[in-house]
Design an enzyme around this catalytic site. Structure first.
Site, PDB file in Angstrom:
ATOM      1  N   GLU A 122       0.852  -1.194   0.000  1.00 19.67           N
ATOM      2  CA  GLU A 122       0.000   0.000   0.000  1.00 19.67           C
ATOM      3  C   GLU A 122       0.884   1.238   0.000  1.00 19.67           C
ATOM      4  OE1 GLU A 122      -3.707  -1.676   2.679  1.00 19.67           O
ATOM      5  OE2 GLU A 122      -2.000  -0.772   3.698  1.00 19.67           O
ATOM      6  N   LYS A 124       2.323   4.768   1.289  1.00 20.85           N
ATOM      7  CA  LYS A 124       2.540   5.392   2.601  1.00 20.85           C
ATOM      8  C   LYS A 124       2.350   6.899   2.433  1.00 20.85           C
ATOM      9  CE  LYS A 124       5.771   5.605   6.487  1.00 20.85           C
ATOM     10  NZ  LYS A 124       5.707   7.061   6.655  1.00 20.85           N
ATOM     11  N   ASP A 126       1.819  10.922   3.034  1.00 19.03           N
ATOM     12  CA  ASP A 126       2.498  11.957   3.806  1.00 19.03           C
ATOM     13  C   ASP A 126       1.454  12.993   4.218  1.00 19.03           C
ATOM     14  OD1 ASP A 126       4.482  13.326   5.048  1.00 19.03           O
ATOM     15  OD2 ASP A 126       5.481  14.025   3.238  1.00 19.03           O
ATOM     16  N   TYR A 228      -7.181   2.397   5.505  1.00 22.63           N
ATOM     17  CA  TYR A 228      -6.410   1.187   5.234  1.00 22.63           C
ATOM     18  C   TYR A 228      -6.408   0.172   6.377  1.00 22.63           C
ATOM     19  CZ  TYR A 228      -3.233   4.323   7.710  1.00 22.63           C
ATOM     20  OH  TYR A 228      -2.693   5.218   8.613  1.00 22.63           O
ATOM     21  N   LYS A 316      10.822   3.192   2.873  1.00 17.63           N
ATOM     22  CA  LYS A 316      10.952   4.638   2.713  1.00 17.63           C
ATOM     23  C   LYS A 316      11.670   4.959   1.406  1.00 17.63           C
ATOM     24  CE  LYS A 316      10.509   7.469   5.694  1.00 17.63           C
ATOM     25  NZ  LYS A 316       9.425   8.439   5.988  1.00 17.63           N
ATOM     26  N   CYS A 410      15.158  48.470   7.624  1.00 15.74           N
ATOM     27  CA  CYS A 410      15.383  47.779   6.365  1.00 15.74           C
ATOM     28  C   CYS A 410      16.862  47.434   6.207  1.00 15.74           C
ATOM     29  CB  CYS A 410      14.918  48.637   5.197  1.00 15.74           C
ATOM     30  SG  CYS A 410      15.235  47.904   3.577  1.00 15.74           S
ATOM     31  N   CYS A 413      18.011  49.828   2.922  1.00 15.95           N
ATOM     32  CA  CYS A 413      18.018  51.298   2.924  1.00 15.95           C
ATOM     33  C   CYS A 413      18.015  51.898   4.320  1.00 15.95           C
ATOM     34  CB  CYS A 413      16.831  51.835   2.136  1.00 15.95           C
ATOM     35  SG  CYS A 413      15.216  51.525   2.912  1.00 15.95           S
ATOM     36  N   CYS A 426       9.134  47.335   4.295  1.00 18.72           N
ATOM     37  CA  CYS A 426       9.830  48.605   4.157  1.00 18.72           C
ATOM     38  C   CYS A 426       8.970  49.487   3.280  1.00 18.72           C
ATOM     39  CB  CYS A 426      11.209  48.394   3.513  1.00 18.72           C
ATOM     40  SG  CYS A 426      12.023  49.945   3.057  1.00 18.72           S
ATOM     41  N   CYS A 432      14.639  52.519  -1.994  1.00 19.85           N
ATOM     42  CA  CYS A 432      15.114  51.216  -1.515  1.00 19.85           C
ATOM     43  C   CYS A 432      15.462  50.371  -2.739  1.00 19.85           C
ATOM     44  CB  CYS A 432      14.038  50.527  -0.669  1.00 19.85           C
ATOM     45  SG  CYS A 432      14.583  48.979   0.063  1.00 19.85           S
TER      46      CYS A 432
END
Length: 677
Positions: A122, A124, A126, A228, A316, A410, A413, A426, A432
């Site tokens: 089956e 796996k 995540d 499952y 895995k 910032c 600047c 900023c 800037c």
């Protein structure tokens, strides 16, 4: 029972049956229009009578904000799985299984011998483990895995997942059903197109939704779930895994179609390699596959270690998550003035690449992940969907590292920063440098004014040496200025000037996109151009007029109004017009024949096209009366799959949606369907 109550019960039963076919079987048996009419009738009756059936689909949108999560003790332990990361690990586990079976048969000569092992493979997932409790056929509890013994109760959140049945046909006692809550990648993509705060990856999106105290947030994420295992049943037993899967299907649980049975470990290994190859074509995240013995008596005989069942193992795949050391955090300035923290980490190999930089979204992200005192500490990082990796959190809970100091000014600047929502900004738009260079590069990009030969190096050079501080300044450049620059010859100077001149007549949607209005993308700017027709119409539109435009909601409307109220922005647009930039209205579509193959179809483009660009294909399809969208769903009528098509193609095949894989066939159909001149 009154007539209204009787009708409500009938509607609840009908709508839940339609939901089962739509969300669990992926096989709708009623049109959306018909479903909506029945749903609206039920909602009206509920309002009229003041009563709501506990299984009513109207309750799947999420209720009131919760105060916290209550602990829930599982009726049976939820086990972790031992891991195999190579073929050698898999075969070692297999040999151990064979020895355990032989040992059992030797020690129990009077009992029926255990059969040779057969296996199920089956996926796996995540996502986030779910443990659902049903008593007498009703969903009465839902919880996270927690530590395997005690989890957190998340029943209100789980009730919003439409593929999870609220009632099941089996009504004899209590069972616990285990599965995985997840967010489909196509759903994540669609969600992020309109989200004020886009989600970074599907795994965190699902986990964050299910562990959110506001069930309405969960509902908005449109989660899915696969099941499952039955971990506990007080009046039920199975002889094989196949029987258990059949029970789950018969009781309306969604079971993944990618499940295979084998009699040899060699065939199992071959299947694992196949899954790894098609991993990136799936519409959800997986990080491996699970191998289990199918015979339940063998499972019982092999039993468990302190941590794992001996009869199953998780294989895995190549790691997409690892740990490394957080070395420093730099603060980068974007074109909108947003200050984004970027983590520099000790170089580490992850999913086939060397990672040195990682995403940190904002100050809130740093604090939420316990990273405030993490410099020099080991952290978890994850790489998902080939994007820049992100830091998930510290390996330890202790505040044992140096402090990440949040800036007050910032870094470019020196202007004082302002906190807006979760982000620092900023506000020095005029002086800037990173903001200015970023705006100019965006303005000249292909999807905007499409100024060929322009690059970020050119933007920085003309900023530094020719005082180009606004996109409008591009239209004041002269040959003598450019040819005097380092790395600029006569040909390069002439090419750039010709490209700038050609950009003056780009269409209105491209011009609006080039302006970089916050929260607007190409789809939104095209909708604005088509709706209002002129730049003046967009600039003078009220908030209410903007909300009437498709793809424009409250947040986007506020962003547009604020942008054109800003004096700096208005001055920049005025200068562009004075220097000869004249955005062209989008041509109204030619009449489309309703006999067109594409007329009325919802079409998704995926993969790489070679005979035309995605943009050209989209324009031609729309000219033929098609609606082009970005994600595959049950409402999709056709998928055009170019080279290296991935999860969208897999989703289309899973849903049985017609697919065009031959680009020449697409061209032929377009030529036949294109409206006459």
């Amino acid at each position: 029972m009154t007539n209204a109550q009787s009708r409500m019960e009938q509607l609840v039963a009908e709508l839940n049956r339609y939901n089962y076919h739509y969300y669990t079987l992926d096989n709708p048996v009623i049109s959306d229009k018909e479903y909506d009419a029945l749903y609206d009738e039920l909602a009206a009756l509920e309002k009229e009578t003041g009563t709501i059936h506990p299984d009513s689909p109207t309750q799947r949108v999420g209720g009131e904000l919760l105060k916290g999560f209550a602990p829930h003790r599982h009726l049976a332990r939820l086990w972790s799985l031992d891991k195999a990361q190579s073929a050698d690990d898999l075969y070692t586990w297999h040999q151990r299984v064979l020895r355990l079976i032989q040992d059992y048969n030797t020690k129990n000569p009077d009992r029926e011998p255990l059969p040779d092992p057969a296996y199920v493979v089956e996926l796996k997932y995540d996502g986030l483990t779910l443990n659902l409790t049903y008593t007498d056929g009703k969903l009465v509890q839902a919880a996270t895995r927690g530590n395997g013994t005690v989890g957190e109760s998340i029943l209100p959140q789980v009730r919003t997942i439409r593929s999870i049945p609220l009632t099941i046909p089996y009504k004899e006692g209590t069972i616990e059903v285990q599965g995985e809550g997840l967010m489909n990648l196509s759903v994540l993509e669609a969600y992020n197109k309109t989200a004020a705060e886009p989600l970074k990856n599907a795994r965190n999106a699902a986990a964050g939704a299910l562990r959110n105290l506001n069930p309405q947030v969960t509902a908005q994420r449109k989660l899915n779930a696969f099941f499952y295992n039955i971990g506990y049943a007080d009046q039920l037993a199975f002889q094989t895994h196949q029987e258990m899967m059949a029970f789950l299907k018969d009781n309306h649980f969604k079971v993944n179609p990618y499940i295979s049975y084998f009699d040899s470990i060699e065939a199992v290994h071959a299947e694992l390699e196949q899954i790894q190859e098609r991993r990136l074509t799936l519409d959800y995240l997986i990080d491996g596959a699970v191998v289990k013995i199918t015979d339940m008596r063998t499972r019982e005989a092999l039993g468990y270690t302190d941590k794992f069942p001996r009869w199953a193992i998780a294989f895995k795949f190549e790691a997409e998550e690892t740990t490394t050391v957080l070395e420093e955090v730099n603060w980068e300035v974007g074109r909108t003035g947003k200050i984004t923290p970027v983590a520099r980490v000790e170089p580490v190999e992850l999913a086939g690449v060397t990672v040195q930089n990682c995403t940190l979204n904002n100050i809130g992200d740093i604090e939420r992940k316990n990273l405030k005192y993490a410099l020099g500490s080991r952290v978890f990082i994850r790489r998902s969907n080939d994007v820049i990796p992100e830091i998930l959190g510290k390996v330890t809970e202790e505040q044992d590292g140096e402090e990440i100091v949040f800036p007050t000014h910032c870094p470019s600047c020196g202007s004082e920063l302002e906190m807006r929502g979760a982000h620092l900004f900023c506000n020095n738009k005029l002086n800037c440098k990173p903001q200015i260079v970023g705006r100019i590069v965006h303005f000249a990009s292909r999807d905007a004014m499409d100024i060929e030969t322009f690059s970020i190096m050119t933007a920085e050079q003309i900023y530094n040496e020719l005082d180009v501080h606004d996109p409008s300044d591009l239209y004041t450049l002269t040959f003598d200025q450019l040819v005097g620059l380092n790395r600029f010859g006569e040909k390069k100077a002439n090419n750039l000037l010709q490209a700038i001149e050609a950009s003056k007549t780009r269409d209105l949607s491209a011009f609006l996109f080039a302006l970089g209005i916050p929260n607007t993308g190409k789809t939104t700017t095209r909708a604005l151009a088509e709706h209002f027709g002129t730049l003046e119409g967009v600039m003078n539109a009220t908030r209410e007029e903007l909300i009437a435009v498709p793809d424009v909601g409250d947040i986007v409307a506020d962003s547009i109004v604020s942008f054109f109220e800003d004096e700096v922005n208005k001055m920049s647009v005025q200068r562009l017009l004075e220097f000869g930039v004249h955005p062209q209205p989008i041509e109204k579509p030619k009449p489309v024949s309703t006999d067109s193959y594409f007329y009325g179809k919802t079409v998704v483009l995926t993969g790489t096209l070679h005979l035309m660009t995605r943009e050209e294909a989209t324009a031609k399809l729309e000219a033929c009366g098609a609606k082009v969208t970005g994600s595959v769903s049950k409402k999709t009528d056709l998928v055009v799959a170019g080279e290296k098509a991935g999860s969208k193609l897999a989703k289309a095949e899973q849903l049985g949606i017609p697919v065009i894989t031959d680009e020449n066939e697409l061209v032929r159909l377009l030529q036949e369907a294109m409206p006459a001149e």
